[in-house]
Write a protein that holds these residues in place. Structure first.
Motif, PDB file in Angstrom:
ATOM      1  N   ARG A 120       0.834  -1.210   0.000  1.00  0.00           N
ATOM      2  CA  ARG A 120       0.000   0.000   0.000  1.00  0.00           C
ATOM      3  C   ARG A 120       0.862   1.251   0.000  1.00  0.00           C
ATOM      4  NH1 ARG A 120      -3.310  -3.098   3.337  1.00  0.00           N
ATOM      5  NH2 ARG A 120      -2.339  -2.264   5.220  1.00  0.00           N
ATOM      6  N   ALA A 121       1.920   1.248   0.791  1.00  0.00           N
ATOM      7  CA  ALA A 121       2.824   2.401   0.841  1.00  0.00           C
ATOM      8  C   ALA A 121       3.484   2.615  -0.519  1.00  0.00           C
ATOM      9  CB  ALA A 121       3.884   2.200   1.922  1.00  0.00           C
ATOM     10  N   GLN A 122       3.892   1.548  -1.162  1.00  0.00           N
ATOM     11  CA  GLN A 122       4.522   1.649  -2.483  1.00  0.00           C
ATOM     12  C   GLN A 122       3.534   2.214  -3.500  1.00  0.00           C
ATOM     13  OE1 GLN A 122       3.914  -0.498  -5.413  1.00  0.00           O
ATOM     14  NE2 GLN A 122       5.374   0.763  -6.517  1.00  0.00           N
ATOM     15  N   GLU A 123       2.292   1.777  -3.475  1.00  0.00           N
ATOM     16  CA  GLU A 123       1.274   2.285  -4.395  1.00  0.00           C
ATOM     17  C   GLU A 123       1.038   3.781  -4.161  1.00  0.00           C
ATOM     18  OE1 GLU A 123      -2.243  -0.114  -4.050  1.00  0.00           O
ATOM     19  OE2 GLU A 123      -1.163  -1.944  -4.575  1.00  0.00           O
ATOM     20  N   THR A 124       0.959   4.172  -2.897  1.00  0.00           N
ATOM     21  CA  THR A 124       0.751   5.584  -2.559  1.00  0.00           C
ATOM     22  C   THR A 124       1.915   6.425  -3.048  1.00  0.00           C
ATOM     23  OG1 THR A 124      -0.554   4.995  -0.614  1.00  0.00           O
ATOM     24  CG2 THR A 124       0.389   7.200  -0.657  1.00  0.00           C
ATOM     25  N   LEU A 125       3.131   5.970  -2.803  1.00  0.00           N
ATOM     26  CA  LEU A 125       4.312   6.711  -3.249  1.00  0.00           C
ATOM     27  C   LEU A 125       4.366   6.794  -4.767  1.00  0.00           C
ATOM     28  CD1 LEU A 125       7.003   5.395  -0.756  1.00  0.00           C
ATOM     29  CD2 LEU A 125       5.996   7.685  -0.831  1.00  0.00           C
TER      30      LEU A 125
ATOM     31  N   GLU B 161       1.818   6.876  -6.791  1.00  0.00           N
ATOM     32  CA  GLU B 161       0.817   7.874  -7.187  1.00  0.00           C
ATOM     33  C   GLU B 161       1.351   9.291  -6.962  1.00  0.00           C
ATOM     34  OE1 GLU B 161      -2.625   6.850  -4.900  1.00  0.00           O
ATOM     35  OE2 GLU B 161      -2.999   5.031  -6.051  1.00  0.00           O
ATOM     36  N   VAL B 162       2.023   9.501  -5.842  1.00  0.00           N
ATOM     37  CA  VAL B 162       2.592  10.819  -5.533  1.00  0.00           C
ATOM     38  C   VAL B 162       3.644  11.191  -6.576  1.00  0.00           C
ATOM     39  CG1 VAL B 162       4.041  12.082  -3.893  1.00  0.00           C
ATOM     40  CG2 VAL B 162       2.102  10.747  -3.064  1.00  0.00           C
ATOM     41  N   VAL B 163       4.515  10.251  -6.902  1.00  0.00           N
ATOM     42  CA  VAL B 163       5.573  10.513  -7.886  1.00  0.00           C
ATOM     43  C   VAL B 163       4.956  10.831  -9.253  1.00  0.00           C
ATOM     44  CG1 VAL B 163       7.479   9.453  -9.177  1.00  0.00           C
ATOM     45  CG2 VAL B 163       7.351   9.200  -6.697  1.00  0.00           C
ATOM     46  N   THR B 164       3.919  10.111  -9.629  1.00  0.00           N
ATOM     47  CA  THR B 164       3.248  10.361 -10.907  1.00  0.00           C
ATOM     48  C   THR B 164       2.655  11.767 -10.933  1.00  0.00           C
ATOM     49  OG1 THR B 164       2.769   8.019 -11.210  1.00  0.00           O
ATOM     50  CG2 THR B 164       1.410   9.570 -12.447  1.00  0.00           C
ATOM     51  N   ARG B 165       1.973  12.166  -9.859  1.00  0.00           N
ATOM     52  CA  ARG B 165       1.396  13.516  -9.791  1.00  0.00           C
ATOM     53  C   ARG B 165       2.480  14.571  -9.840  1.00  0.00           C
ATOM     54  NH1 ARG B 165      -1.881  11.388  -5.731  1.00  0.00           N
ATOM     55  NH2 ARG B 165      -0.694  12.501  -4.146  1.00  0.00           N
ATOM     56  N   GLN B 166       3.577  14.348  -9.134  1.00  0.00           N
ATOM     57  CA  GLN B 166       4.675  15.319  -9.138  1.00  0.00           C
ATOM     58  C   GLN B 166       5.307  15.424 -10.525  1.00  0.00           C
ATOM     59  OE1 GLN B 166       7.160  13.888  -5.929  1.00  0.00           O
ATOM     60  NE2 GLN B 166       6.201  15.271  -4.458  1.00  0.00           N
ATOM     61  N   ARG B 167       5.477  14.306 -11.211  1.00  0.00           N
ATOM     62  CA  ARG B 167       6.035  14.321 -12.569  1.00  0.00           C
ATOM     63  C   ARG B 167       5.139  15.138 -13.493  1.00  0.00           C
ATOM     64  NH1 ARG B 167      10.608  14.379 -14.258  1.00  0.00           N
ATOM     65  NH2 ARG B 167       9.796  16.146 -15.356  1.00  0.00           N
ATOM     66  N   GLU B 168       3.818  14.952 -13.378  1.00  0.00           N
ATOM     67  CA  GLU B 168       2.881  15.705 -14.205  1.00  0.00           C
ATOM     68  C   GLU B 168       2.964  17.196 -13.890  1.00  0.00           C
ATOM     69  OE1 GLU B 168      -0.796  13.761 -13.290  1.00  0.00           O
ATOM     70  OE2 GLU B 168      -0.379  12.058 -14.591  1.00  0.00           O
ATOM     71  N   GLU B 169       3.075  17.531 -12.618  1.00  0.00           N
ATOM     72  CA  GLU B 169       3.180  18.934 -12.220  1.00  0.00           C
ATOM     73  C   GLU B 169       4.490  19.543 -12.724  1.00  0.00           C
ATOM     74  OE1 GLU B 169       2.916  21.781  -8.268  1.00  0.00           O
ATOM     75  OE2 GLU B 169       2.564  19.636  -8.069  1.00  0.00           O
ATOM     76  N   ILE B 170       5.574  18.806 -12.601  1.00  0.00           N
ATOM     77  CA  ILE B 170       6.870  19.292 -13.083  1.00  0.00           C
ATOM     78  C   ILE B 170       6.819  19.501 -14.595  1.00  0.00           C
ATOM     79  CG2 ILE B 170       9.283  18.612 -13.478  1.00  0.00           C
ATOM     80  CD1 ILE B 170       9.155  17.314 -10.645  1.00  0.00           C
ATOM     81  N   ASP B 171       6.222  18.571 -15.314  1.00  0.00           N
ATOM     82  CA  ASP B 171       6.106  18.715 -16.772  1.00  0.00           C
ATOM     83  C   ASP B 171       5.313  19.971 -17.129  1.00  0.00           C
ATOM     84  OD1 ASP B 171       7.561  16.394 -17.157  1.00  0.00           O
ATOM     85  OD2 ASP B 171       5.801  15.141 -17.572  1.00  0.00           O
ATOM     86  N   GLY B 172       4.208  20.200 -16.427  1.00  0.00           N
ATOM     87  CA  GLY B 172       3.402  21.391 -16.679  1.00  0.00           C
ATOM     88  C   GLY B 172       4.172  22.667 -16.377  1.00  0.00           C
ATOM     89  N   LEU B 173       4.880  22.684 -15.267  1.00  0.00           N
ATOM     90  CA  LEU B 173       5.673  23.860 -14.906  1.00  0.00           C
ATOM     91  C   LEU B 173       6.805  24.089 -15.905  1.00  0.00           C
ATOM     92  CD1 LEU B 173       5.813  23.346 -11.041  1.00  0.00           C
ATOM     93  CD2 LEU B 173       4.533  25.107 -12.267  1.00  0.00           C
ATOM     94  N   SER B 174       7.414  23.026 -16.366  1.00  0.00           N
ATOM     95  CA  SER B 174       8.482  23.155 -17.361  1.00  0.00           C
ATOM     96  C   SER B 174       7.946  23.760 -18.653  1.00  0.00           C
ATOM     97  CB  SER B 174       9.118  21.793 -17.652  1.00  0.00           C
ATOM     98  OG  SER B 174       9.779  21.310 -16.509  1.00  0.00           O
ATOM     99  N   ARG B 175       6.756  23.333 -19.065  1.00  0.00           N
ATOM    100  CA  ARG B 175       6.146  23.909 -20.270  1.00  0.00           C
ATOM    101  C   ARG B 175       5.864  25.392 -20.078  1.00  0.00           C
ATOM    102  NH1 ARG B 175       3.590  18.892 -20.268  1.00  0.00           N
ATOM    103  NH2 ARG B 175       1.748  19.725 -19.235  1.00  0.00           N
TER     104      ARG B 175
END
Length: 71
Positions: free
Chosen positions: A21-26, A28-42
């Protein structure tokens, strides 16, 4: 199998489930952060492009092409 062995196996199974469960949560967090970083980079790239255009229209040198004064 003895009661102690069953208890130990149950504890280990619970621990593995918690880790999964902890691995799944982490993940998901990493995926959201990657999406946010990609948006900010654009957005940064767009702002840099706009600023370069603005400076070019004003006839000034684009700062990205200049050496810093301490060089």
């Amino acid at each position: 199998m003895t009661s102690d062995e069953e208890t130990r196996i149950d504890r280990l199974e619970r621990h593995v489930a918690e880790l999964e469960r902890a691995q799944e949560t982490l993940s998901e967090v990493v995926t959201r952060q990657r999406e946010e970083i990609d948006g900010l980079s654009r957005r940064i790239a767009l702002l840099m492009e706009r600023e370069a255009e603005r400076e070019a229209e004003a006839g000034s040198v684009v700062l990205g092409d200049q050496r810093p004064p301490h060089w």
